[in-house]
Design a protein around this motif. Sequence first.
Motif, mmCIF file in Angstrom:
data_model
loop_
_atom_site.group_PDB
_atom_site.id
_atom_site.type_symbol
_atom_site.label_atom_id
_atom_site.label_comp_id
_atom_site.label_asym_id
_atom_site.label_seq_id
_atom_site.Cartn_x
_atom_site.Cartn_y
_atom_site.Cartn_z
ATOM 1 N N UNK A 72 24.227 15.244 116.799
ATOM 2 C CA UNK A 72 23.910 14.546 117.630
ATOM 3 C C UNK A 72 23.532 14.490 115.982
ATOM 4 N N UNK A 73 22.468 15.657 115.560
ATOM 5 C CA UNK A 73 22.356 15.116 114.223
ATOM 6 C C UNK A 73 22.979 13.962 112.534
ATOM 7 N N UNK A 74 23.654 14.816 112.796
ATOM 8 C CA UNK A 74 25.033 13.432 111.761
ATOM 9 C C UNK A 74 24.939 12.460 112.321
ATOM 10 N N UNK A 75 25.247 11.685 113.745
ATOM 11 C CA UNK A 75 25.709 10.455 114.725
ATOM 12 C C UNK A 75 24.310 9.883 114.448
ATOM 13 N N UNK A 76 22.585 10.691 114.545
ATOM 14 C CA UNK A 76 20.981 10.414 114.191
ATOM 15 C C UNK A 76 21.445 9.381 112.398
ATOM 16 N N UNK A 77 21.422 10.559 111.811
ATOM 17 C CA UNK A 77 21.184 10.184 110.296
ATOM 18 C C UNK A 77 22.080 8.578 110.216
ATOM 19 N N UNK A 78 23.635 9.092 110.113
ATOM 20 C CA UNK A 78 24.596 7.784 109.826
ATOM 21 C C UNK A 78 23.691 6.600 110.497
ATOM 22 N N UNK A 79 23.056 6.544 111.893
ATOM 23 C CA UNK A 79 23.267 5.032 112.061
ATOM 24 C C UNK A 79 22.143 4.744 111.564
ATOM 25 N N UNK A 80 20.370 5.187 111.355
ATOM 26 C CA UNK A 80 19.327 5.579 110.243
ATOM 27 C C UNK A 80 20.138 4.870 109.432
ATOM 28 N N UNK A 88 18.600 -6.959 105.270
ATOM 29 C CA UNK A 88 18.299 -7.544 104.684
ATOM 30 C C UNK A 88 18.141 -7.655 103.256
ATOM 31 N N UNK A 89 18.047 -7.192 102.216
ATOM 32 C CA UNK A 89 17.380 -7.747 101.146
ATOM 33 C C UNK A 89 16.959 -6.215 100.367
ATOM 34 N N UNK A 90 17.314 -4.973 101.113
ATOM 35 C CA UNK A 90 17.688 -3.816 100.863
ATOM 36 C C UNK A 90 18.470 -2.716 99.473
ATOM 37 N N UNK A 91 17.286 -2.762 98.113
ATOM 38 C CA UNK A 91 18.050 -2.697 97.276
ATOM 39 C C UNK A 91 17.464 -0.788 96.525
ATOM 40 N N UNK A 92 17.154 -0.496 97.921
ATOM 41 C CA UNK A 92 16.985 1.035 96.849
ATOM 42 C C UNK A 92 16.740 2.173 98.364
ATOM 43 N N UNK A 93 17.418 3.409 98.075
ATOM 44 C CA UNK A 93 17.097 4.052 99.030
ATOM 45 C C UNK A 93 16.929 5.320 98.582
ATOM 46 N N UNK A 94 16.325 6.203 99.624
ATOM 47 C CA UNK A 94 16.035 7.520 99.022
ATOM 48 C C UNK A 94 16.158 8.314 100.595
ATOM 49 N N UNK A 95 17.179 9.117 99.956
ATOM 50 C CA UNK A 95 17.816 10.041 101.377
ATOM 51 C C UNK A 95 17.342 11.284 100.944
ATOM 52 N N UNK A 96 16.571 12.062 101.863
ATOM 53 C CA UNK A 96 16.037 13.301 101.823
ATOM 54 C C UNK A 96 16.468 14.337 103.098
ATOM 55 N N UNK A 97 17.468 15.989 102.997
ATOM 56 C CA UNK A 97 17.456 16.209 103.975
ATOM 57 C C UNK A 97 16.864 17.638 104.037
ATOM 58 N N UNK A 98 16.756 18.278 104.755
ATOM 59 C CA UNK A 98 15.893 19.574 104.376
ATOM 60 C C UNK A 98 15.721 20.502 105.895
ATOM 61 N N UNK A 99 16.867 21.342 105.531
ATOM 62 C CA UNK A 99 17.460 22.352 106.301
ATOM 63 C C UNK A 99 16.383 23.110 107.761
ATOM 64 N N UNK A 100 16.420 23.159 108.932
ATOM 65 C CA UNK A 100 15.214 23.668 109.979
ATOM 66 C C UNK A 100 15.037 25.135 109.117
ATOM 67 N N UNK A 101 13.300 25.385 110.016
ATOM 68 C CA UNK A 101 13.073 26.513 109.330
ATOM 69 C C UNK A 101 12.399 26.871 110.418
ATOM 70 N N UNK A 106 16.375 20.097 111.597
ATOM 71 C CA UNK A 106 16.535 19.539 111.017
ATOM 72 C C UNK A 106 15.369 18.614 109.848
ATOM 73 N N UNK A 107 15.253 18.068 109.405
ATOM 74 C CA UNK A 107 14.114 17.048 108.919
ATOM 75 C C UNK A 107 14.622 16.519 107.778
ATOM 76 N N UNK A 108 14.555 14.903 107.979
ATOM 77 C CA UNK A 108 15.003 13.430 107.122
ATOM 78 C C UNK A 108 13.840 12.652 107.038
#
Length: 156
Positions: A72-80, A88-101, A106-108
């Motif tokens: 479920x978490x991976x599906x949500x990340x993939x969808x987003x 339209x027009x996206x030129x740069x993406x910064x993706x950060x994933x932090x493990x659960x504490x 899981x934080x994205x």
Amino acid sequence: MLDRVVDRGEVTIADRDEAAERAASIRRTLVDAVQRSWSRELVDELIVRRPELAPTVTIDDPADAGRAGTLEERTLIRAMLSAVMDAVGTVRIDLAIAPPTAGRGLRVRIAAVSERPAEEVRDDLAPLIAAVRGLARRCVAVERDGALVLEFEYGH
């Protein structure tokens, strides 16, 4: 290379050197493939599917938290991530994933820079952001420094 060796009927020092270099190259490729994070695999897969959209993507997932995430978490990340890439027009993406504490899921964080104003991209993604709010413990969508920043923490 093998055709040359067969045609000559002998292996030269140059042939051995070339074979050693090719073997080293194959080993480097295999090691790189084994060490790729789930996040990198996801980004590469999305770019291969839609190369015409290929924005510059940076990934911060040193613990490979995405791989340990639930389906479920991976599906949500993939969808987003897919929706942000498709915007339209996206030129740069910064993706950060932090493990659960302790006490946190899981934080994205996905920060997207577009040729369009961030608020327009946010409006385009509003239905998906609303869906994420229903699934995530915390979901924030803000414009920061010209980028649309989506942050969510999975779980309730």
